[in-house]
Design a protein around this motif. Structure first.
Motif, PDB file in Angstrom:
ATOM      1  N   VAL A 181      51.577  42.431  46.900  1.00  0.00           N
ATOM      2  CA  VAL A 181      52.182  41.323  46.010  1.00  0.00           C
ATOM      3  C   VAL A 181      52.544  40.106  47.411  1.00  0.00           C
ATOM      4  O   VAL A 181      52.915  40.843  48.387  1.00  0.00           O
ATOM      5  CB  VAL A 181      53.334  41.732  45.662  1.00  0.00           C
ATOM      6  N   ILE A 182      51.764  39.209  47.679  1.00  0.00           N
ATOM      7  CA  ILE A 182      51.841  38.181  48.370  1.00  0.00           C
ATOM      8  C   ILE A 182      53.091  36.595  48.395  1.00  0.00           C
ATOM      9  O   ILE A 182      52.539  35.736  47.201  1.00  0.00           O
ATOM     10  CB  ILE A 182      50.675  37.407  49.160  1.00  0.00           C
ATOM     11  N   ARG A 183      53.407  36.471  48.680  1.00  0.00           N
ATOM     12  CA  ARG A 183      55.001  35.537  48.004  1.00  0.00           C
ATOM     13  C   ARG A 183      54.695  35.017  46.471  1.00  0.00           C
ATOM     14  O   ARG A 183      54.716  34.286  46.128  1.00  0.00           O
ATOM     15  CB  ARG A 183      54.131  34.090  47.753  1.00  0.00           C
ATOM     16  N   GLY A 184      55.145  36.356  45.700  1.00  0.00           N
ATOM     17  CA  GLY A 184      55.466  36.674  44.229  1.00  0.00           C
ATOM     18  C   GLY A 184      53.960  36.969  43.591  1.00  0.00           C
ATOM     19  O   GLY A 184      54.330  37.029  42.266  1.00  0.00           O
ATOM     20  N   THR A 185      52.791  36.394  43.910  1.00  0.00           N
ATOM     21  CA  THR A 185      51.817  36.575  43.541  1.00  0.00           C
ATOM     22  C   THR A 185      50.990  38.307  43.655  1.00  0.00           C
ATOM     23  O   THR A 185      50.768  38.403  44.922  1.00  0.00           O
ATOM     24  CB  THR A 185      50.437  35.502  43.760  1.00  0.00           C
ATOM     25  N   LEU A 186      50.651  38.737  43.080  1.00  0.00           N
ATOM     26  CA  LEU A 186      50.148  39.643  42.531  1.00  0.00           C
ATOM     27  C   LEU A 186      48.649  39.609  43.086  1.00  0.00           C
ATOM     28  O   LEU A 186      47.174  39.540  41.941  1.00  0.00           O
ATOM     29  CB  LEU A 186      49.670  40.946  41.622  1.00  0.00           C
ATOM     30  N   TYR A 187      47.453  40.187  44.599  1.00  0.00           N
ATOM     31  CA  TYR A 187      46.474  40.012  44.407  1.00  0.00           C
ATOM     32  C   TYR A 187      45.424  41.544  44.422  1.00  0.00           C
ATOM     33  O   TYR A 187      44.286  41.669  44.827  1.00  0.00           O
ATOM     34  CB  TYR A 187      46.585  39.835  45.905  1.00  0.00           C
ATOM     35  N   SER A 188      46.764  42.698  44.507  1.00  0.00           N
ATOM     36  CA  SER A 188      45.264  43.966  44.235  1.00  0.00           C
ATOM     37  C   SER A 188      46.766  45.000  43.924  1.00  0.00           C
ATOM     38  O   SER A 188      47.493  44.851  43.894  1.00  0.00           O
ATOM     39  CB  SER A 188      45.203  44.237  46.564  1.00  0.00           C
ATOM     40  N   LEU A 189      45.231  46.312  43.692  1.00  0.00           N
ATOM     41  CA  LEU A 189      46.671  47.206  42.528  1.00  0.00           C
ATOM     42  C   LEU A 189      45.176  48.674  43.942  1.00  0.00           C
ATOM     43  O   LEU A 189      44.364  48.769  44.334  1.00  0.00           O
ATOM     44  CB  LEU A 189      46.055  46.989  41.584  1.00  0.00           C
ATOM     45  N   PRO A 190      46.880  49.575  43.984  1.00  0.00           N
ATOM     46  CA  PRO A 190      45.659  50.682  44.441  1.00  0.00           C
ATOM     47  C   PRO A 190      44.790  51.169  44.226  1.00  0.00           C
ATOM     48  O   PRO A 190      45.025  51.531  42.851  1.00  0.00           O
ATOM     49  CB  PRO A 190      47.611  51.454  44.555  1.00  0.00           C
ATOM     50  N   SER A 191      44.282  52.048  45.097  1.00  0.00           N
ATOM     51  CA  SER A 191      43.491  53.255  44.480  1.00  0.00           C
ATOM     52  C   SER A 191      43.385  54.282  44.963  1.00  0.00           C
ATOM     53  O   SER A 191      43.563  55.282  44.308  1.00  0.00           O
ATOM     54  CB  SER A 191      42.245  52.242  45.418  1.00  0.00           C
ATOM     55  N   VAL A 192      44.122  53.855  46.704  1.00  0.00           N
ATOM     56  CA  VAL A 192      44.407  55.706  47.115  1.00  0.00           C
ATOM     57  C   VAL A 192      45.451  55.226  47.870  1.00  0.00           C
ATOM     58  O   VAL A 192      44.875  54.696  49.244  1.00  0.00           O
ATOM     59  CB  VAL A 192      43.130  56.392  47.868  1.00  0.00           C
ATOM     60  N   PRO A 193      46.705  55.690  47.919  1.00  0.00           N
ATOM     61  CA  PRO A 193      47.569  55.875  49.082  1.00  0.00           C
ATOM     62  C   PRO A 193      47.649  56.394  49.900  1.00  0.00           C
ATOM     63  O   PRO A 193      46.899  58.000  50.187  1.00  0.00           O
ATOM     64  CB  PRO A 193      48.946  55.860  48.116  1.00  0.00           C
ATOM     65  N   ALA A 194      48.695  56.815  51.139  1.00  0.00           N
ATOM     66  CA  ALA A 194      48.683  57.643  51.912  1.00  0.00           C
ATOM     67  C   ALA A 194      50.207  57.890  52.476  1.00  0.00           C
ATOM     68  O   ALA A 194      50.737  56.501  52.464  1.00  0.00           O
ATOM     69  CB  ALA A 194      47.616  57.630  53.245  1.00  0.00           C
ATOM     70  N   THR A 195      50.547  59.010  53.310  1.00  0.00           N
ATOM     71  CA  THR A 195      52.253  58.091  54.056  1.00  0.00           C
ATOM     72  C   THR A 195      51.659  59.424  54.981  1.00  0.00           C
ATOM     73  O   THR A 195      50.687  60.379  54.783  1.00  0.00           O
ATOM     74  CB  THR A 195      53.295  59.324  53.050  1.00  0.00           C
TER      75      THR A 195
END
Lengths: 293, 441
Positions: free
Chosen positions: B134-148
């Motif tokens: 979410v950049i300045r209130g607009t959604l531009y991407s959805l996750p594929s694979v996360p990591a911590t």
């Protein structure tokens, strides 16, 4: 006659057109466009916005620009003479009339055929401070080798050492020049009782001076544009940006930071710099270069 | 008899056969009346294979859309150039850290509306993995694979140093003491490092938030030279002071590639190292006998509020601006965002899921013994992602160079970070000004 001339002219243009179109589209247009972009804020994805001399003004105050330029000039100052001297000495040795010389010449030329990225990976292992071949050899003679790749004091010397690897092309050009040295001059010097060094100093070197100048200028242009090896070996110019060269900063601006306008300005500054240094080299060499008939 | 009488027709036939064969080999496949969605992904090897299985499952699940996935190296540059050239892929698998730069450059299609239409909502996701898109209130991407990331440590080296491997460090002070005990030296050379802040060196910026600092104020001020921000870098420099900058460089120089048996941690050259959820895969492949554990990275003893710090990192799916089949591309993205699709992908890559809802089967079959830890860290209030700055690449390069000079003892941490701030502040000012002028901010 006129009609035939026109017809042949058209046919000629038609046959040359693949090259002409390629030149116009892939070289002339980008070249001219980059002059325009150097005066623009241009990220490739949005239309360029004219900002006048802002990019050039920002470059003057950009510390990293000066760091990269300083690194590159220092590298050129040290690598060009080293390369010139090494290739000249090798060429003279390879010009001797010894049996099996074509094999020796091939051996010295082969390294310059190795692709730059492979070369960089190879040298990463040769120069490794802990397990590298170079330090292992130095250890044999009782010298504790430095951290070539991670010590800022040794990273540039490591690059210079590596540059000597690719002198094969220059050796080849020198060899061609050495074959052209008039034998009657060498024989005359022999009759006058000149020693080997005197013949080299007063006959061979003056006679191949245009070749030395050519190799010097080509070496200068090559070192000012050095990119692939440090980009692979020292990502980001590590350690502490001691190997961050001009073209690396230019590439980062163009493709990583999306500042194509800024990168274009850097490209034109490099062009002017190379041009100026070439002119100065030509001017300074006027009295020392002998163009034999 | 004239030989040419045979030769010329034979040559003609050979050429005709050659042309015919090449046409046949290179011709487009027969039309299958499906919409072909072109998907570029940065992964290769087993990570790509995991996504390929999801793509195959999607293609088999319906008959209208065919996703053609391609492994693309240097995906950032190539996607940018393809967008600029007007021939982008329909889906680009980018790194989450690239999204602000791409969004500011107007390179991505907003996904908010399509997400709403398809019932994809923020509350379905672990917060750390929704927010980067979410950049300045607009959604531009959805996750594929996360990591911590977490502290990985070698239990065998702990025992050899007389430390209890079931009692890893909880504070940075404990980590310092244990690192000193774990470090083995001989003739001025380091044989084993207890801990090195420079390894693996992928998130040098994290020492700022891990010790309570911040990289910028979220509006327009670079704050990396504030005392709280410098504290972590000062802690890191202490290692160079204690063990010697040169000795550390020499030992690090001897480590092999990350993905090799000569990796410093796997070759037992380093006892404790910060690594991500992916580390299990590499240990399993190159050092299956290594005795290791993972715990949250320690916090400063005087800042218990900074417990469970981590870097939340993710790969994302985006639709480049100008994509020809945006709707169909989103159909596939929706499939990946479903619990079934996501678990197939994340289990294939042996990482955690970015979704809050996870099936018991996922936990049961996941081979990483610490997967629940990495999942828990995604919910930590001290999960830090790269800042949403369009000039982050340049800023992080500056931090890396400054960190280098800190660890080589060339500059004090304060000097180094003052230099970074002095250099980056005007760049940020210019960037934000130009963004406003173009109506992007």
């Amino acid at each position: 006659m006129n009609s035939r001339f026109r017809k042949e002219g058209l046919a000629g243009l038609l046959f040359a057109s693949p090259w002409a179109v390629g030149f116009l589209v892939f070289l002339a247009y980008p070249l001219v466009a980059s002059i325009y972009f150097s005066f623009c804020d241009y990220s490739v994805l949005k239309p360029p916005v004219w900002i006048g001399l802002d990019n050039y003004a920002e470059l003057v105050h950009d510390d990293l620009f000066w760091t990269a330029l300083k690194n590159t000039l220092l590298y050129a100052i040290l690598a060009v003479p080293t390369g010139l001297a090494t290739s000249l000495i090798l060429a003279m040795l390879l010009n001797a009339k010894v049996k099996g010389m074509p094999i020796y010449r091939t051996i010295f030329f082969v390294p310059s055929l190795v692709p730059q990225v492979s070369l960089a990976v190879l040298w990463l292992w040769l120069l490794n401070g802990e397990h590298g071949v170079l330090n292992a050899v130095l250890a044999k003679v009782g010298i504790h080798g430095p951290n070539w790749l991670s010590d800022p004091a040794w990273s540039k010397p490591a690059m210079i050492l590596m540059s000597v690897w690719g002198v094969g092309n220059a050796v080849l050009i020198y060899l061609a020049g050495l074959q052209d040295v008039p034998q009657q001059l060498v024989e005359a010097a022999d009759l006058d009782g000149a020693s080997g060094w005197q013949k080299t100093r007063h006959v061979t070197i003056p006679m191949i001076s245009p070749v030395i100048l050519f190799n010097g200028i080509m070496g200068l242009i090559g070192t000012l544009q050095v990119f692939a090896e440090p980009y692979v070996m020292f990502p980001g110019g590590t350690p502490a940006r001691s190997t961050y060269f001009y073209t690396m900063y230019l590439f980062d601006n163009a493709f990583r930071y999306q500042k194509m306008g800024y990168a274009s300005a850097m490209g034109w500054i490099l062009f002017v710099l190379v041009l100026a240094l070439t002119m100065v080299s030509l001017r300074l060499s006027e009295k020392h270069v002998h163009y034999g008939s | 008899m004239d030989r040419n009488a045979f030769l010329i027709p034979a040559l003609g036939l050979a050429v005709a056969l050659g042309v015919g064969a090449s046409e046949r080999l290179t011709a487009d496949p027969p039309p299958d009346r499906k919409v072909h969605v072109v998907y570029w992904e940065k992964w290769s090897g087993f990570e790509f294979d995991a996504m390929k299985r999801v793509v195959d499952a999607f293609n088999a699940s319906q008959s209208r859309i065919q996703v053609d996935v391609l492994s693309v190296s240097g995906i950032q540059d190539k996607t940018l150039m393809a967008i600029a050239g007007g021939v982008p892929p329909d889906i680009a698998g980018l790194s989450g850290a690239m999204i602000p730069q791409f969004a500011d450059a107007n390179a991505l299609a907003p996904l908010g509306e399509m997400a709403r239409e398809n019932g994809i909502r923020e509350d379905q996701y672990v917060p750390s993995f929704w927010d980067p898109g979410v950049i300045r209130g607009t959604l531009y991407s959805l996750p594929s694979v996360p990591a911590t990331i977490a502290l990985h440590y070698n239990r065998e080296l702990f025992r050899e140093a007389g430390l209890n491997p079931d009692k890893p460090p909880r504070t940075t002070q404990e980590l310092d003491t244990m690192a000193d005990r774990l470090t083995k030296r001989k003739d001025g050379r380091i044989l084993v490092s207890g801990f090195l802040p420079t390894e693996p060196g992928w998130w040098n910026w994290m020492w700022c938030p891990f010790f309570g600092g911040r990289l910028w104020d979220g509006k327009g001020k670079i704050t990396i030279n504030e005392p709280a921000s410098v504290r972590g870098f000062a802690w890191a420099q202490d290692f160079a002071r204690r063990y010697g900058a040169n000795a550390i460089s020499t030992q690090r120089g001897g480590f092999g590639n990350f993905s090799s048996p000569q990796n410093g941690f796997m070759a037992k050259g380093i006892a404790m190292e910060v690594q991500g959820v992916w580390m299990y895969n590499f240990i399993h492949q190159y050092a299956p006998k290594l005795e290791w554990s993972a715990v949250p990275f320690p916090h400063p003893a005087d800042r218990p509020d900074l417990a469970d710090p981590t870097v939340s990192d993710e790969d994302v799916l985006t639709i480049p601006r100008g994509a020809k089949h945006a709707r169909e591309a989103f159909e596939f993205i929706r499939y990946v965002q479903s619990q079934k699709g996501m678990e197939m992908l994340c289990l294939g890559q042996k990482k955690q899921s970015p979704l809050r809802k996870v099936s018991p089967e996922f936990w049961r079959t996941h081979p990483n013994p610490y997967i629940r830890l990495f999942d828990r860290l995604g919910y930590s209030k001290n999960a830090f992602a790269t800042p949403k700055l369009g000039i982050w690449q340049e800023y992080s390069d500056e931090i890396n160079a400054a960190f280098d000079s800190i660890m080589l003892m060339q500059k004090t941490p304060q000097q180094a970070m003052d230099d970074v701030a002095a250099r980056m502040q005007p760049k940020l000012d210019t960037y934000l000004r130009r963004l406003r002028q173009r109506g992007g901010a």
